[in-house]
Design an enzyme around this catalytic site. Sequence first.
Site, PDB file in Angstrom:
ATOM      1  N   ASP A  67     -14.440 -11.758 -12.236  1.00 43.19           N
ATOM      2  CA  ASP A  67     -13.044 -12.189 -12.192  1.00 43.19           C
ATOM      3  C   ASP A  67     -12.095 -11.022 -12.511  1.00 43.19           C
ATOM      4  O   ASP A  67     -12.317 -10.273 -13.471  1.00 43.19           O
ATOM      5  CB  ASP A  67     -12.853 -13.330 -13.201  1.00 43.19           C
ATOM      6  CG  ASP A  67     -11.398 -13.726 -13.306  1.00 43.19           C
ATOM      7  OD1 ASP A  67     -10.805 -14.085 -12.271  1.00 43.19           O
ATOM      8  OD2 ASP A  67     -10.831 -13.641 -14.411  1.00 43.19           O
ATOM      9  N   GLY A  68     -11.053 -10.908 -11.723  1.00 43.69           N
ATOM     10  CA  GLY A  68     -10.128  -9.782 -11.855  1.00 43.69           C
ATOM     11  C   GLY A  68      -9.341  -9.793 -13.156  1.00 43.69           C
ATOM     12  O   GLY A  68      -9.062  -8.744 -13.740  1.00 43.69           O
TER      13      GLY A  68
ATOM     14  N   ASP B 259      -3.920  -7.608  -7.512  1.00 46.34           N
ATOM     15  CA  ASP B 259      -3.542  -8.102  -6.177  1.00 46.34           C
ATOM     16  C   ASP B 259      -4.278  -9.414  -5.882  1.00 46.34           C
ATOM     17  O   ASP B 259      -5.161  -9.461  -5.016  1.00 46.34           O
ATOM     18  CB  ASP B 259      -3.906  -7.000  -5.160  1.00 46.34           C
ATOM     19  CG  ASP B 259      -3.449  -7.323  -3.748  1.00 46.34           C
ATOM     20  OD1 ASP B 259      -2.625  -8.225  -3.567  1.00 46.34           O
ATOM     21  OD2 ASP B 259      -3.940  -6.638  -2.820  1.00 46.34           O
TER      22      ASP B 259
ATOM     23  N   HIS C 193       0.814  -1.217   0.000  1.00 46.13           N
ATOM     24  CA  HIS C 193       0.000   0.000   0.000  1.00 46.13           C
ATOM     25  C   HIS C 193       0.852   1.275   0.000  1.00 46.13           C
ATOM     26  O   HIS C 193       0.446   2.291  -0.559  1.00 46.13           O
ATOM     27  CB  HIS C 193      -0.968  -0.019   1.184  1.00 46.13           C
ATOM     28  CG  HIS C 193      -2.048  -1.058   1.012  1.00 46.13           C
ATOM     29  ND1 HIS C 193      -2.645  -1.693   2.065  1.00 46.13           N
ATOM     30  CD2 HIS C 193      -2.617  -1.582  -0.112  1.00 46.13           C
ATOM     31  CE1 HIS C 193      -3.552  -2.559   1.601  1.00 46.13           C
ATOM     32  NE2 HIS C 193      -3.546  -2.503   0.294  1.00 46.13           N
TER      33      HIS C 193
ATOM     34  N   HIS D 264      -8.580  -6.881  -7.899  1.00 41.25           N
ATOM     35  CA  HIS D 264      -8.922  -7.770  -6.774  1.00 41.25           C
ATOM     36  C   HIS D 264      -9.039  -6.867  -5.549  1.00 41.25           C
ATOM     37  O   HIS D 264      -8.104  -6.740  -4.763  1.00 41.25           O
ATOM     38  CB  HIS D 264      -7.840  -8.828  -6.554  1.00 41.25           C
ATOM     39  CG  HIS D 264      -7.632  -9.761  -7.708  1.00 41.25           C
ATOM     40  ND1 HIS D 264      -7.083  -9.356  -8.909  1.00 41.25           N
ATOM     41  CD2 HIS D 264      -7.892 -11.091  -7.849  1.00 41.25           C
ATOM     42  CE1 HIS D 264      -7.025 -10.399  -9.740  1.00 41.25           C
ATOM     43  NE2 HIS D 264      -7.507 -11.459  -9.117  1.00 41.25           N
TER      44      HIS D 264
ATOM     45  N   GLU E  36     -14.241  -6.966  -7.727  1.00 41.20           N
ATOM     46  CA  GLU E  36     -14.093  -8.028  -6.715  1.00 41.20           C
ATOM     47  C   GLU E  36     -14.982  -9.209  -7.109  1.00 41.20           C
ATOM     48  O   GLU E  36     -16.112  -9.023  -7.567  1.00 41.20           O
ATOM     49  CB  GLU E  36     -14.475  -7.443  -5.342  1.00 41.20           C
ATOM     50  CG  GLU E  36     -14.659  -8.423  -4.222  1.00 41.20           C
ATOM     51  CD  GLU E  36     -13.421  -9.256  -3.857  1.00 41.20           C
ATOM     52  OE1 GLU E  36     -12.329  -8.698  -3.694  1.00 41.20           O
ATOM     53  OE2 GLU E  36     -13.577 -10.485  -3.748  1.00 41.20           O
TER      54      GLU E  36
ATOM     55  N   SER F 179      -7.009  -1.272  -0.562  1.00 41.26           N
ATOM     56  CA  SER F 179      -6.586  -0.522  -1.750  1.00 41.26           C
ATOM     57  C   SER F 179      -7.677   0.421  -2.290  1.00 41.26           C
ATOM     58  O   SER F 179      -7.354   1.548  -2.688  1.00 41.26           O
ATOM     59  CB  SER F 179      -6.070  -1.461  -2.836  1.00 41.26           C
ATOM     60  OG  SER F 179      -6.948  -2.548  -3.052  1.00 41.26           O
TER      61      SER F 179
END
Length: 277
Positions: A142-143, A163, A18, A41, A117, A99
């Site tokens: 799906d990311g 991520d 971060h 994500h 997400e 994030s």
Amino acid sequence: MNYRHAFHAGGFADVAKHAALALLVERLRDKPKPFCVLDTHAGLGEYDLLADAATRTGEWRDGIARLFGRTDAPDAMGAYLRAVRALNPDGSLRWYPGSPRLVRDLLRPGDRLVANELHPADAETLRRTFAREPGVEIAEGDGYTALKAKLPPAERRGLAFVDPPFERKDEFAALARALRQGHRRFATGTFVAWYPVKGRAPVDAFLSEMADGRIRRVGVAEFMRFPPDDDRRLNGSGLLTVNAPWKFEERLREAWEWCGAALGIEGGIRIETLVGE
Ligand SMILES: C[S@@+](CC[C@H](N)C(=O)[O-])C[C@H]1O[C@@H](n2cnc3c(N)ncnc32)[C@H](O)[C@@H]1O
């Protein structure tokens, strides 16, 4: 899909990733043109460190808790620590910014965040948390698919933060593939992907794949809580960057050296260019 980030929020790996993310978004603000951040994500957005999950592991006590009250942080840690303090205005640490919260705090009017997400309950939490905040789009799915579908952003300027939970056995391979696809769609964008450093072998295989020259301007940064001699534990927090802005490596070193000393890390810091211009 078992991974729940609430158990790990604010631990050393979050602090390292971060702090880097805040530095990257901060740089995007150097130019007036609007930008977009895609968080593939995204997790929950905000974490209660006194709730059951975070209390059970207590990872944040060896992470953000050691930095929160410090008054000697370098400028490179400023944006990150301000975001943590903004969530805890009474000065006692309870809430940790994931994030999406961190990025949202750094947007200017006209900039955008797309937070994606897969977990339906987490996506719903994100929708509720950011409902009244302009500039935030919540996507559910799906990311890696989002990395294709949402790029390039209309602004043609911005950052993708990837991520993944590293639950899949083939996550490194899937990540490498997704980064190449995302980069094909948005070659001028900045990409930053997080990876765990447990043992060296899978990490080194991933890095040598990413160093094959198909993508230029690739960087690697690893913040090692422990030396990688026991591959059953999370030894380090790794980041692969593409098109990181000018002076990012210098700023990250300043931030991580201070964090490393504050957290008493034993494995050192690696920040280097993997593929040049
Ligand atoms: C490491 S956490 C994200 C933490 C967050 N980026 C942060 O920094 O605060 C990984 C997240 O990915 C979610 N996830 C798992 N599989 C996914 C997938 N295929 N696509 C998108 N998200 C996924 C998990 O539910 C979890 O919230």
